[in-house]
Design a protein around this motif. Structure first.
Motif, mmCIF file in Angstrom:
data_model
loop_
_atom_site.group_PDB
_atom_site.id
_atom_site.type_symbol
_atom_site.label_atom_id
_atom_site.label_comp_id
_atom_site.label_asym_id
_atom_site.label_seq_id
_atom_site.Cartn_x
_atom_site.Cartn_y
_atom_site.Cartn_z
ATOM 1 N N ILE A 109 0.839 -1.197 0.000
ATOM 2 C CA ILE A 109 0.000 0.000 0.000
ATOM 3 C C ILE A 109 0.873 1.246 0.000
ATOM 4 C CG2 ILE A 109 -1.672 1.373 1.292
ATOM 5 C CD1 ILE A 109 -2.799 -1.194 2.457
ATOM 6 N N LEU A 110 0.620 2.124 -0.951
ATOM 7 C CA LEU A 110 1.222 3.458 -0.969
ATOM 8 C C LEU A 110 0.161 4.430 -0.463
ATOM 9 C CD1 LEU A 110 3.423 5.525 -1.683
ATOM 10 C CD2 LEU A 110 2.527 5.528 -4.035
ATOM 11 N N TRP A 111 0.402 4.989 0.716
ATOM 12 C CA TRP A 111 -0.572 5.855 1.382
ATOM 13 C C TRP A 111 -0.132 7.301 1.198
ATOM 14 C CZ3 TRP A 111 -4.880 3.612 3.150
ATOM 15 C CH2 TRP A 111 -5.735 4.337 3.986
ATOM 16 N N LEU A 112 -0.725 7.980 0.216
ATOM 17 C CA LEU A 112 -0.387 9.366 -0.085
ATOM 18 C C LEU A 112 -1.278 10.268 0.761
ATOM 19 C CD1 LEU A 112 -0.201 8.947 -3.964
ATOM 20 C CD2 LEU A 112 1.751 9.270 -2.420
ATOM 21 N N ASP A 113 -0.720 10.774 1.843
ATOM 22 C CA ASP A 113 -1.551 11.429 2.841
ATOM 23 C C ASP A 113 -0.674 12.254 3.776
ATOM 24 O OD1 ASP A 113 -3.577 12.058 4.725
ATOM 25 O OD2 ASP A 113 -4.497 10.077 4.512
ATOM 26 N N THR A 114 -1.181 13.392 4.205
ATOM 27 C CA THR A 114 -0.478 14.180 5.214
ATOM 28 C C THR A 114 -0.559 13.517 6.584
ATOM 29 O OG1 THR A 114 -0.998 16.200 4.005
ATOM 30 C CG2 THR A 114 -0.349 16.470 6.289
ATOM 31 N N SER A 154 5.876 -3.361 6.871
ATOM 32 C CA SER A 154 6.986 -3.067 5.959
ATOM 33 C C SER A 154 6.513 -2.892 4.522
ATOM 34 C CB SER A 154 8.038 -4.178 6.029
ATOM 35 O OG SER A 154 7.506 -5.403 5.557
ATOM 36 N N LYS A 155 5.317 -3.396 4.217
ATOM 37 C CA LYS A 155 4.769 -3.274 2.868
ATOM 38 C C LYS A 155 3.830 -2.072 2.748
ATOM 39 C CE LYS A 155 5.326 -8.125 1.587
ATOM 40 N NZ LYS A 155 6.307 -7.919 0.519
ATOM 41 N N VAL A 156 3.969 -1.144 3.683
ATOM 42 C CA VAL A 156 3.205 0.100 3.650
ATOM 43 C C VAL A 156 4.185 1.272 3.606
ATOM 44 C CG1 VAL A 156 1.615 1.601 4.902
ATOM 45 C CG2 VAL A 156 1.265 -0.882 4.925
ATOM 46 N N MET A 157 3.917 2.219 2.727
ATOM 47 C CA MET A 157 4.671 3.475 2.688
ATOM 48 C C MET A 157 3.693 4.629 2.799
ATOM 49 S SD MET A 157 7.215 5.117 -0.213
ATOM 50 C CE MET A 157 8.707 4.340 0.433
ATOM 51 N N ILE A 158 3.915 5.519 3.776
ATOM 52 C CA ILE A 158 3.144 6.756 3.883
ATOM 53 C C ILE A 158 4.005 7.876 3.327
ATOM 54 C CG2 ILE A 158 1.854 8.300 5.381
ATOM 55 C CD1 ILE A 158 1.741 6.079 7.472
ATOM 56 N N ALA A 159 3.556 8.491 2.254
ATOM 57 C CA ALA A 159 4.312 9.563 1.605
ATOM 58 C C ALA A 159 3.524 10.858 1.710
ATOM 59 C CB ALA A 159 4.586 9.221 0.148
ATOM 60 N N GLY A 160 4.231 11.928 2.088
ATOM 61 C CA GLY A 160 3.595 13.221 2.264
ATOM 62 C C GLY A 160 3.323 13.566 3.710
ATOM 63 N N ILE A 161 3.661 12.651 4.610
ATOM 64 C CA ILE A 161 3.384 12.852 6.029
ATOM 65 C C ILE A 161 4.360 13.843 6.651
ATOM 66 C CG2 ILE A 161 4.814 10.830 6.603
ATOM 67 C CD1 ILE A 161 3.023 10.383 9.036
ATOM 68 N N ASP A 209 -5.314 10.721 -0.534
ATOM 69 C CA ASP A 209 -6.115 11.672 0.224
ATOM 70 C C ASP A 209 -5.733 13.057 -0.268
ATOM 71 O OD1 ASP A 209 -7.227 13.425 2.050
ATOM 72 O OD2 ASP A 209 -6.735 12.219 3.803
ATOM 73 N N LEU A 210 -6.698 13.782 -0.783
ATOM 74 C CA LEU A 210 -6.399 15.076 -1.386
ATOM 75 C C LEU A 210 -5.828 16.082 -0.397
ATOM 76 C CD1 LEU A 210 -9.442 15.397 -3.789
ATOM 77 C CD2 LEU A 210 -7.083 14.917 -4.410
ATOM 78 N N ASP A 211 -5.956 15.810 0.906
ATOM 79 C CA ASP A 211 -5.384 16.776 1.842
ATOM 80 C C ASP A 211 -3.863 16.683 1.933
ATOM 81 O OD1 ASP A 211 -4.647 14.822 3.708
ATOM 82 O OD2 ASP A 211 -6.253 15.276 5.113
ATOM 83 N N ILE A 212 -3.259 15.822 1.120
ATOM 84 C CA ILE A 212 -1.797 15.848 0.969
ATOM 85 C C ILE A 212 -1.365 17.109 0.216
ATOM 86 C CG2 ILE A 212 -1.738 14.614 -1.241
ATOM 87 C CD1 ILE A 212 0.724 13.149 -0.329
ATOM 88 N N LEU A 213 -2.330 17.750 -0.470
ATOM 89 C CA LEU A 213 -2.029 18.911 -1.310
ATOM 90 C C LEU A 213 -2.010 20.193 -0.487
ATOM 91 C CD1 LEU A 213 -4.347 17.980 -4.311
ATOM 92 C CD2 LEU A 213 -1.886 17.568 -4.103
ATOM 93 N N ASP A 214 -1.236 21.140 -0.960
ATOM 94 C CA ASP A 214 -1.123 22.450 -0.328
ATOM 95 C C ASP A 214 -2.447 23.207 -0.503
ATOM 96 O OD1 ASP A 214 -0.578 25.072 0.397
ATOM 97 O OD2 ASP A 214 1.306 25.196 -0.712
ATOM 98 N N ALA A 237 -1.822 18.932 10.824
ATOM 99 C CA ALA A 237 -0.894 19.112 9.705
ATOM 100 C C ALA A 237 -1.655 19.351 8.409
ATOM 101 C CB ALA A 237 0.003 17.889 9.574
ATOM 102 N N GLN A 238 -1.165 20.289 7.613
ATOM 103 C CA GLN A 238 -1.758 20.579 6.312
ATOM 104 C C GLN A 238 -0.777 20.206 5.207
ATOM 105 O OE1 GLN A 238 -3.652 24.414 5.971
ATOM 106 N NE2 GLN A 238 -4.215 24.467 8.139
ATOM 107 N N GLY A 239 -1.332 19.835 4.060
ATOM 108 C CA GLY A 239 -0.511 19.355 2.961
ATOM 109 C C GLY A 239 0.452 20.399 2.426
ATOM 110 N N LYS A 240 1.510 19.920 1.776
ATOM 111 C CA LYS A 240 2.546 20.814 1.259
ATOM 112 C C LYS A 240 2.818 20.619 -0.232
ATOM 113 C CE LYS A 240 5.159 21.240 5.600
ATOM 114 N NZ LYS A 240 6.524 21.149 6.214
ATOM 115 N N LEU A 241 2.151 19.675 -0.862
ATOM 116 C CA LEU A 241 2.511 19.292 -2.226
ATOM 117 C C LEU A 241 1.586 19.893 -3.268
ATOM 118 C CD1 LEU A 241 3.178 15.604 -1.304
ATOM 119 C CD2 LEU A 241 4.911 17.164 -2.170
#
Length: 287
Positions: A109-114, A154-161, A209-214, A237-241
């Motif tokens: 799972i790639l978890w794109l989320d703040t 280990s098979k999970v990555m949270i990106a944007g946190i 999750d769209l809240d990864i966005l600035d 926390a608010q998104g920065k991307l």
């Protein structure tokens, strides 16, 4: 390959009625599907003025019924791939659990989320913040019972946190979940490609999750709710991307692995939502 598009306007996981309309708007603007895709809609409870906390979870009874409905629909269609248009983040629990059981040890799972979404009712009552924890085997039994094949951390990555709260920080520090900051995402995708290779991930689900966005660059987010002030979001926390940053990561992920699941969540197009409400008060536009 049989693809199932799931429109899931769940809102009580985030205890915000506008998530329902956000999912409905997503369904309208999403690209047309190919001939191998079926589209279904999960029925959800109509918003009410009072959403009570039941045994630690806001709207537990309604959420349980909606998750069961999603489970029945997905089991009936038995898809190879799933695209989910939500709704709050809890919409990805049942679809990702289905994919984990289907693809077993090759699944990641790639978890794109703040936010990491690893809390439990002991910390926070809104279950959209519990979903990733449940997928990895931690949390309320009403959620974890739906995950027959737990996803190894280990098979999970949270990106944007970034800037997790005290509980989240302690939880993640002890876990094997891979973490990538917004700044690291902006500099390249090497952490992503190395993770997919090292963990031998052959089939990937992506939670966006769209809240990864600035919120200063992308406006249809909770943080731009015109009815709230900055004080309402203190400590969150608010998104920065930018959108292009995230799409680049998704593109690279699809090159490195078979993307079998995508969930788009927490879209809040405030102007459209407000206009829809206003139109309902104009003569000749309503029954």
């Amino acid at each position: 390959m049989k693809n199932l598009r799931v429109i899931f306007p769940m809102w009580q996981g985030g205890n915000q009625v506008e998530y329902k309309q956000g999912a409905e708007f997503l369904a309208l603007i999403a690209p047309e599907t190919g001939e191998n895709t079926e589209t279904v809609t999960v029925p959800v409870h109509e918003p009410s003025a009072d959403s009570k906390v039941e045994d630690g979870i806001t709207g537990r009874g309604a959420l349980e019924a909606e998750l069961s409905a999603a489970q029945s629909i997905i089991t009936e269609h038995a898809p190879d791939t799933l695209c989910v248009l939500g709704g709050d983040c809890l919409v990805d629990l049942v679809p990702f659990a289905w994919l984990s059981e289907k693809y077993q040890d090759g699944f990641g799972i790639l978890w794109l989320d703040t936010h990491p979404d690893v809390m439990t009712p002991a910390q926070y009552p809104n279950a959209h913040a519990h979903v990733l924890g449940a997928l990895t085997g931690n949390g309320d039994p009403m959620l974890t019972c739906r995950v027959k094949k737990i996803v190894p951390e280990s098979k999970v990555m949270i990106a944007g946190i970034h800037s997790p709260n005290a509980y989240e920080h302690g939880y993640l520090e002890k876990s094997e979940i891979n973490l990538v900051s917004p700044e690291e995402m902006m500099t390249g995708t090497q952490p992503l490609t190395e993770w997919i290779k090292n963990e031998k991930i052959t089939h990937l689900a992506i939670h966006f999750d769209l809240d990864i966005l600035d919120p200063n660059n992308f406006y249809s987010l909770n943080f731009n709710n015109p009815e709230k002030t900055d004080k309402d979001f203190e400590g969150i926390a608010q998104g920065k991307l930018k959108l292009d940053d995230v799409i680049k990561w998704i593109a690279v992920a699809s090159e490195q692995s078979n993307v079998v699941g995508v969930g788009i969540t927490e879209y809040l197009p405030w102007d459209a939502i407000r206009l829809k409400e206003a139109l309902s008060k104009i003569p000749l536009l309503t029954a």
